[in-house]
Scaffold this motif. Structure first.
Motif, mmCIF file in Angstrom:
data_model
loop_
_atom_site.group_PDB
_atom_site.id
_atom_site.type_symbol
_atom_site.label_atom_id
_atom_site.label_comp_id
_atom_site.label_asym_id
_atom_site.label_seq_id
_atom_site.Cartn_x
_atom_site.Cartn_y
_atom_site.Cartn_z
ATOM 1 N N ARG A 179 10.874 -14.869 0.139
ATOM 2 C CA ARG A 179 12.134 -15.622 0.141
ATOM 3 C C ARG A 179 13.156 -15.010 -0.804
ATOM 4 N NH1 ARG A 179 9.709 -21.805 -0.162
ATOM 5 N NH2 ARG A 179 8.698 -21.807 1.900
ATOM 6 N N ALA A 180 12.671 -14.544 -1.983
ATOM 7 C CA ALA A 180 13.612 -14.003 -2.972
ATOM 8 C C ALA A 180 14.206 -12.671 -2.526
ATOM 9 C CB ALA A 180 12.902 -13.844 -4.322
ATOM 10 N N SER A 181 13.397 -11.842 -1.879
ATOM 11 C CA SER A 181 13.884 -10.516 -1.460
ATOM 12 C C SER A 181 14.408 -10.506 -0.032
ATOM 13 C CB SER A 181 12.759 -9.491 -1.585
ATOM 14 O OG SER A 181 11.693 -9.820 -0.695
ATOM 15 N N ARG A 182 14.275 -11.637 0.660
ATOM 16 C CA ARG A 182 14.712 -11.766 2.051
ATOM 17 C C ARG A 182 14.054 -10.705 2.939
ATOM 18 N NH1 ARG A 182 21.232 -13.048 1.428
ATOM 19 N NH2 ARG A 182 20.943 -14.913 0.105
ATOM 20 N N GLY A 183 12.807 -10.433 2.648
ATOM 21 C CA GLY A 183 12.054 -9.485 3.455
ATOM 22 C C GLY A 183 12.301 -8.042 3.094
ATOM 23 N N ASN A 184 13.132 -7.758 2.074
ATOM 24 C CA ASN A 184 13.451 -6.379 1.699
ATOM 25 C C ASN A 184 12.502 -5.863 0.623
ATOM 26 O OD1 ASN A 184 15.708 -6.143 3.437
ATOM 27 N ND2 ASN A 184 16.922 -7.363 1.988
ATOM 28 N N SER A 185 11.257 -6.203 0.705
ATOM 29 C CA SER A 185 10.236 -5.693 -0.220
ATOM 30 C C SER A 185 8.917 -5.614 0.530
ATOM 31 C CB SER A 185 10.109 -6.599 -1.446
ATOM 32 O OG SER A 185 9.666 -7.879 -1.059
ATOM 33 N N TYR A 186 8.017 -4.836 -0.040
ATOM 34 C CA TYR A 186 6.695 -4.687 0.584
ATOM 35 C C TYR A 186 5.640 -4.888 -0.494
ATOM 36 C CZ TYR A 186 2.725 -2.830 3.078
ATOM 37 O OH TYR A 186 1.494 -2.679 3.655
ATOM 38 N N LEU A 187 4.718 -5.836 -0.269
ATOM 39 C CA LEU A 187 3.687 -6.195 -1.247
ATOM 40 C C LEU A 187 2.320 -5.971 -0.632
ATOM 41 C CD1 LEU A 187 2.909 -7.484 -3.998
ATOM 42 C CD2 LEU A 187 3.017 -9.708 -2.855
ATOM 43 N N LYS A 188 1.469 -5.254 -1.373
ATOM 44 C CA LYS A 188 0.119 -4.970 -0.900
ATOM 45 C C LYS A 188 -0.889 -5.302 -2.004
ATOM 46 C CE LYS A 188 -2.854 -3.261 2.061
ATOM 47 N NZ LYS A 188 -3.101 -3.885 3.376
ATOM 48 N N PHE A 189 -1.912 -6.105 -1.654
ATOM 49 C CA PHE A 189 -2.956 -6.496 -2.599
ATOM 50 C C PHE A 189 -4.240 -5.731 -2.311
ATOM 51 C CE2 PHE A 189 -0.207 -10.229 -2.672
ATOM 52 C CZ PHE A 189 -0.102 -10.470 -4.033
ATOM 53 N N SER A 190 -5.054 -5.606 -3.358
ATOM 54 C CA SER A 190 -6.376 -5.014 -3.185
ATOM 55 C C SER A 190 -7.278 -5.984 -2.425
ATOM 56 C CB SER A 190 -7.001 -4.664 -4.539
ATOM 57 O OG SER A 190 -7.161 -5.837 -5.314
ATOM 58 N N ASP A 191 -8.202 -5.413 -1.693
ATOM 59 C CA ASP A 191 -9.095 -6.258 -0.902
ATOM 60 C C ASP A 191 -10.081 -7.038 -1.763
ATOM 61 O OD1 ASP A 191 -7.867 -5.360 1.396
ATOM 62 O OD2 ASP A 191 -9.262 -3.676 1.628
ATOM 63 N N ASP A 192 -10.511 -6.435 -2.855
ATOM 64 C CA ASP A 192 -11.516 -7.053 -3.726
ATOM 65 C C ASP A 192 -10.861 -7.609 -4.982
ATOM 66 O OD1 ASP A 192 -13.511 -6.263 -1.947
ATOM 67 O OD2 ASP A 192 -13.684 -4.297 -2.918
ATOM 68 N N THR A 193 -11.511 -8.640 -5.549
ATOM 69 C CA THR A 193 -11.040 -9.227 -6.809
ATOM 70 C C THR A 193 -11.896 -8.724 -7.969
ATOM 71 O OG1 THR A 193 -12.477 -11.154 -6.530
ATOM 72 C CG2 THR A 193 -10.239 -11.310 -5.641
ATOM 73 N N ASP A 194 -11.356 -8.856 -9.167
ATOM 74 C CA ASP A 194 -12.048 -8.427 -10.389
ATOM 75 C C ASP A 194 -11.931 -9.533 -11.439
ATOM 76 O OD1 ASP A 194 -12.621 -5.435 -9.760
ATOM 77 O OD2 ASP A 194 -10.476 -5.651 -9.331
#
Length: 783
Positions: A179-194
């Protein structure tokens, strides 16, 4: 108990109070009741001691967190003597040193957590970076969305954030970031947690690593604020492989150096705590002692004319000579020139009650004091409780096998008594240990009653022989002697009517025990009346109570023994004790036959006339108890204070005012309570029969449903089944019979003493004698 007044020199007051405290023989009274705690002369010293106690608790908490150091504290003692000011300075240094060490260790742990998390972010982000830079992945993405390949386009751009966030905040972060970037950003998370150590909360938190790409610098500032609001930790992630290797190497070296410093700092703190542990118990005892001394000094009054301190308090008469010796030792220790003196003065306030006990009787005195502390010179039920309490418990718990198990448990506690006195056991075990001698007597009495009942884990035994011999022809039993040598005849274990016989025996036995104990309680009330010179109570309460109790329930006991001592050819012709007692009230004392076809009437000739006589006595005693005492007290009051009529009774104590209506209501309550209580309390003793029956039947059920059931069905698996059945039987015996049943019998015996026995003579409204005394160093408890 003597009320004494002490004149102590100002120079010797501290040492004298210390000597009296070591003797533990004087309870000091407050001579400054109008002064608040903050305005007393030694309030600052008391606050200093409380501050030192806080510092010692801090040290103790640190030592408990280090494995093995508590044992050093338990067995380490020292004879080094320090003053209070020296110890205060030492504790300040130790507290400051521990605070600095804790702060340094906390900072090192946080730095270590940051570098460790940075290493984890580098590893996870490298996986994400390689994933996004994969040409095959870019081609597939382009085919899916030919208008714009976001992932390929963003890789290599300047706008980038890398870091970690709590796993629970991932969904919210994705939604708000879009919502803040209005879709003008790309976020990728790691599959595993630590699981990462959080330096702010000192807890491990589940986190996920992320990589975030954006377009413009203005958008980057907005995104950074958003990440800060989610407590995201941001770390550098160079795109060049060589830069990443250098950063990883730098973090690895920082982690090694931090761990080295952390180990050295922790070891230095441990060594300092070990040095303090050698003196810990001595310091805690010393601080507690000084605090008690200053507290007592705040109770003293300053005599300006004599330049000395004046103290007043209670002391047992037999220890008055010890007070003189304590004053002499205090003067010698302090080097004072003026001797301290004491004298006995008229008492002020309520006289405290003091009973000297030992290891055997202290547990029983605690049982009595839990009901209430005896008034001064009131009859103490403890000497009788030492015998009656374990006996009544044994009546309900009587079993040789269970008594032996309890006895072995008591022997273990007695053998290790010195160890558990020096090292406080757990809460549950401490209760048993403090009452070890109570449990010992309970086990011995249970062993005795178990032999009387002829029961060992619900099974009978034949140690003293039987009065019967089994007749194999008639499948019955022939009498070979008049009585069994000891206890219940073992032949009853093989009889079909065993339960009916034991029920009748134990029920009547419970009534006999109850009436005897209640009568003894009424007799003890007479000793209180004689001791206090209260002859009105003796004549108009004790005598009618004894007559009422004896005419009904004493007669009931006589009928029980009469029935036990009479042989009836036809048992259905034997008169019923309960029916006879009921007919005594409902049929005006007449005696009826148990069966119209029988010739037996009552237990003995002239029983009807005796019952009418006893019934008339019981009815006469009720108004005697109700009206005699209030009327005589009113008459005594009028005679004693007749000359005060029309005048102001100067100095007349308020407690001498007499209100006839109040006294009449009070006497009415006590009369009704005694009359109704005599019936209900007698019935209450039937719990002895009920608990004994329940204990025996539970033991039978556990044995028959486990061991007997397996032994009666032989099979090839029988050896294994015997072992399993024995384990189940053992668990049921220990868990249910040894723990739950023993606790139940203990509570019922406690109720019988508090309600049925002690309320006949014991008020329990006194004040316990609490002398100044100092706790034991090894116990860890302060008095």
């Amino acid at each position: 108990m003597a009320y004494i007044q002490l004149f102590i020199s100002n120079d010797a007051v501290h040492d004298t109070i210390a000597e009296i405290g070591h003797a533990g023989i004087v309870e000091f009274c407050d001579l400054n009741p109008d002064l608040t705690a903050f305005h007393r002369p030694y309030a600052a010293d008391v606050r200093k001691c409380e501050e030192m106690e806080r510092q010692l608790r801090l040290i103790e908490n640190h030592t408990q967190s280090i494995q093995g150091l508590d044992r050093v504290m338990s067995f380490a003692h020292t004879n080094d003597k320090v003053t209070l000011d020296e110890l205060h300075e030492k504790l300040l240094e130790v507290e400051q040193s521990l605070a600095d060490a804790d702060k340094h260790i906390l900072e090192l742990n946080r730095a270590l957590a940051l570098h460790t998390e940075h290493m984890n972010v580098l590893t996870r982000c490298e996986e994400l970076y390689l994933f996004l830079s994969n040409p095959k992945r870019s081609t597939e993405r382009l085919l899916e969305n030919p208008a714009r390949d976001v992932e390929t386009e963003l890789v290599g751009r300047v706008g980038k954030f890398t870091g970690s966030v709590e796993n629970s905040k991932v969904a919210s972060l994705e939604r708000l970031l879009f919502r803040a970037s209005r879709g003008n950003s790309y976020l990728k998370f790691s599959d595993d947690t630590d699981w990462v150590f959080d330096g702010a909360t000192n807890l491990k938190v589940e986190k996920r690593v992320f990589m975030l790409y954006y377009y413009s610098a203005n958008l980057g500032k907005k995104i950074q604020k958003l990440l800060d609001s989610f407590d995201c930790k941001l770390y550098d992630f160079p795109e060049g492989e060589k830069d990443r290797m250098d950063l990883r190497k730098e973090n690895s070296e920082s982690i090694r150096s931090i761990r080295s410093v952390l180990e050295k700092t922790t070891e230095a703190r441990t060594q300092e705590l070990k040095a303090v542990a050698k003196n810990f118990f001595a310091w805690r005892q010393f601080v507690s002692q000084e605090k008690n001394i200053f507290h007592i000094m705040n109770l003293l009054e300053q005599d300006l004319k004599r330049s000395c301190k004046v103290a007043e308090g209670w002391c047992p008469t037999r220890y008055l000579d010890d007070v003189s010796r304590a004053l002499e030792r205090g003067m010698d220790t302090s080097g004072a020139q003026i001797p301290s003196i004491w004298s006995e003065v008229p008492p002020r306030g309520v006289t405290p009650t003091y009973f000297e006990t030992n290891k055997l009787t202290s547990g029983f005195q605690a049982i009595v004091d839990a009901y209430g502390v005896a008034d001064y010179r009131e009859m103490n039920p403890m000497p009788f409780t030492v015998i009656t309490f374990p006996f009544l418990f044994a009546v309900m718990f009587g079993d040789v096998g269970h008594a032996v198990l309890m006895f072995l448990f008591c022997l273990y506690m007695l053998k290790n008594e010195s160890y558990y006195l020096a090292n406080t056991p757990g809460e549950i075990f401490a209760i048993c240990f403090n009452g070890r001698y109570v449990l010992l007597l309970m086990s011995l009495f249970s062993l005795y009653t178990g032999m009387l009942y002829n029961e060992t884990f619900s099974m009978g035994f034949n140690l003293f022989g039987s009065a019967y011999k089994i007749n194999t022809t008639s499948h019955g039993a022939d009498m070979v002697s008049d009585t069994c040598v000891f206890g219940m005849d073992p032949i009853w274990k093989q009889a079909t009517n065993e339960l009916a016989y034991t029920n009748s025996l134990k029920m009547k036995m419970s009534i006999v025990f109850g009436v005897v104990q209640m009568t003894f309680g009424v007799v003890l009330s007479a000793t209180n009346a004689v001791c206090f010179g209260d002859w009105i109570t003796f004549i108009h309460e004790f005598i009618p109570r004894m007559l009422f109790l004896g005419s009904i329930f004493g007669y009931l006991v006589i009928m029980i023994f009469a029935k036990w001592g009479t042989h009836y050819e036809n048992t259905h012709c034997a008169p019923s004790v309960l029916t006879t007692l009921i007919d005594m009230f409902l049929d005006s004392g007449n005696v009826n036959k148990a069966d119209p076809s029988c010739d037996i009437v009552g237990f003995f000739p002239g029983q009807a006339d005796l019952q009418r006589f006893l019934l008339s006595i019981a009815f006469i005693t009720v108004p005697w108890m109700l009206f005699a005492k209030p009327l005589l007290l009113a008459r005594k009051h009028r005679k004693q204070y007749a000359h005060f009529e029309g005048e102001v009774a100067h100095g007349l104590p308020q407690q001498h005012e007499f209100d006839f209506a109040e006294e009449m209501i009070h006497q009415m309550i006590h009369t009704i309570e005694f009359v109704l209580g005599a019936v209900s309390n007698t019935a209450s003793y039937l719990r002895l029969w009920a608990l004994s029956l329940a204990h025996a039947q539970l033991s039978v059920v556990f044995w028959e449903r486990t061991m007997v059931a397996v032994l009666e069905h032989p099979s090839k698996y029988q050896p294994i089944m015997i072992v399993v059945a024995f384990v189940i039987w053992t668990c049921c015996t220990i868990g249910v019979l040894m723990v739950m049943e023993s606790l139940s019998a203990f509570l019922h015996a406690l109720r019988l003493h508090w309600v049925e026995f002690q309320n006949k003579f014991y008020s329990g409204t006194g004040i316990k004698f609490s002398p100044l005394t100092f706790g034991d160093v090894t116990s860890g408890h302060d008095d």
